[in-house]
Design a protein around this motif. Sequence first.
Motif, PDB file in Angstrom:
ATOM      1  N   THR A 109     -27.378 -12.065  31.294  1.00  0.00           N
ATOM      2  CA  THR A 109     -27.509 -13.453  31.723  1.00  0.00           C
ATOM      3  C   THR A 109     -28.951 -13.930  31.602  1.00  0.00           C
ATOM      4  N   LYS A 129     -24.254 -15.435  29.517  1.00  0.00           N
ATOM      5  CA  LYS A 129     -24.423 -16.787  30.042  1.00  0.00           C
ATOM      6  C   LYS A 129     -25.895 -17.202  29.969  1.00  0.00           C
ATOM      7  N   ASP A 130     -26.158 -18.357  29.335  1.00  0.00           N
ATOM      8  CA  ASP A 130     -27.515 -18.915  29.206  1.00  0.00           C
ATOM      9  C   ASP A 130     -28.468 -18.001  28.433  1.00  0.00           C
ATOM     10  N   SER A 149     -21.259 -19.065  27.869  1.00  0.00           N
ATOM     11  CA  SER A 149     -21.441 -20.434  28.341  1.00  0.00           C
ATOM     12  C   SER A 149     -22.926 -20.760  28.471  1.00  0.00           C
ATOM     13  N   GLY A 150     -23.307 -21.894  27.899  1.00  0.00           N
ATOM     14  CA  GLY A 150     -24.699 -22.329  27.960  1.00  0.00           C
ATOM     15  C   GLY A 150     -25.648 -21.531  27.093  1.00  0.00           C
ATOM     16  N   GLU A 152     -27.820 -20.145  23.883  1.00  0.00           N
ATOM     17  CA  GLU A 152     -28.505 -20.735  22.729  1.00  0.00           C
ATOM     18  C   GLU A 152     -28.149 -19.897  21.502  1.00  0.00           C
ATOM     19  N   LYS A 169     -18.470 -22.596  26.488  1.00  0.00           N
ATOM     20  CA  LYS A 169     -18.662 -23.907  27.089  1.00  0.00           C
ATOM     21  C   LYS A 169     -20.144 -24.262  27.155  1.00  0.00           C
ATOM     22  N   ASP A 170     -20.486 -25.460  26.656  1.00  0.00           N
ATOM     23  CA  ASP A 170     -21.855 -25.994  26.679  1.00  0.00           C
ATOM     24  C   ASP A 170     -22.840 -25.148  25.875  1.00  0.00           C
ATOM     25  N   ALA A 171     -22.344 -24.304  24.983  1.00  0.00           N
ATOM     26  CA  ALA A 171     -23.252 -23.498  24.152  1.00  0.00           C
ATOM     27  C   ALA A 171     -23.869 -24.354  23.049  1.00  0.00           C
ATOM     28  N   ASN A 172     -25.077 -23.990  22.632  1.00  0.00           N
ATOM     29  CA  ASN A 172     -25.759 -24.666  21.529  1.00  0.00           C
ATOM     30  C   ASN A 172     -25.485 -23.888  20.249  1.00  0.00           C
ATOM     31  N   ALA A 191     -19.634 -27.768  23.838  1.00  0.00           N
ATOM     32  CA  ALA A 191     -20.542 -27.064  22.916  1.00  0.00           C
ATOM     33  C   ALA A 191     -21.076 -28.033  21.859  1.00  0.00           C
TER      34      ALA A 191
END
Length: 229
Positions: A109, A129-130, A149-150, A152, A169-172, A191
Motif C-alpha cells: 500500500t 492500493k495507491d 485502487s488509486g 499510479e 477503481k480510480d487508478a491512473n 479509472a
Amino acid sequence: MVAASPEKAKEPSQVPSKNAQRVSRRKFSLPLLLLEVGIALASGGLSGTVVAAWSVSEQARIDDIRSEREGQREELRSAREARQENLRFVRDRSSSQVVERPFQEIDLTGQNLTGLKLSGADFSGAVLKDAKLGRSDLVGTNLREADLSGAELNSANMQGASLFQANLKDANLVSANLRGANLAWANLEGAILVLNDVRRVCYDDTTVWPARFTPPVTRCNFWPPPGNP
C-alpha cells in the motif's frame, strides 16, 4: 423641618467578584475536573471510600483509552515497517532476467515501485492500493483479485497481464499498455484510461468501465473462460 431624602436603592455591583473571576479564568483539565467532582460528591454526604473508588474507576478508564491509542499507533508502525520490508523484497527481484517473483497477497500500500522490471510476477491477491507503478514492466503478471485502487500505472506495460476480478477503481492508467490483458470481472470505475493500447483486451459483461469510456470491440472470444484466466 426638612424631610430627609430617601436613600437610593443600591444597585447591584457590576464588577464580578474575585471568585467569579477565578472561575472564568480557570483552565480545566481532566484530572482537576475529576478532583472537583469528587469533592462535590463527598460534600453531598458520600463517604470518602465511595469517592475514592469512583476516582480509581475513572483513572482506570482513562488509562485504558491511552493504552488503546498506543496500541493503535504501534499497529500502524508495524504495518508501515512490514510494507517497507515488502518493498525491499520486491525491489531485490527487479531485473530483466526470468526469475521467480512470488508476491501473492503482499501488502505494498502506497509504496513506490516506479520503473521496476517485474514481468511474470505473481501479485494475485496483493494489496497495491495507491502504489506507484508508473513505467513498470508488468508484462504477463498475475494480478488476479489484486487491489490496485488509486494506483499510479501510467505508461506501465501490462501486456498479457491477468487482471481478472482486480480492483482498479480510480487508478491512473494513462498510456498504459493493456494489449491482450484479461479484464473480466475487473472494476475500473473512475479509472483514467487515455491513450491506451487495448487491442485484444479480454472483458465481459461483468467488467466495470469508467463513465463515458467506449470499450474495444473485442471481448473474450480469444481468451480462456473467466474461471481460468
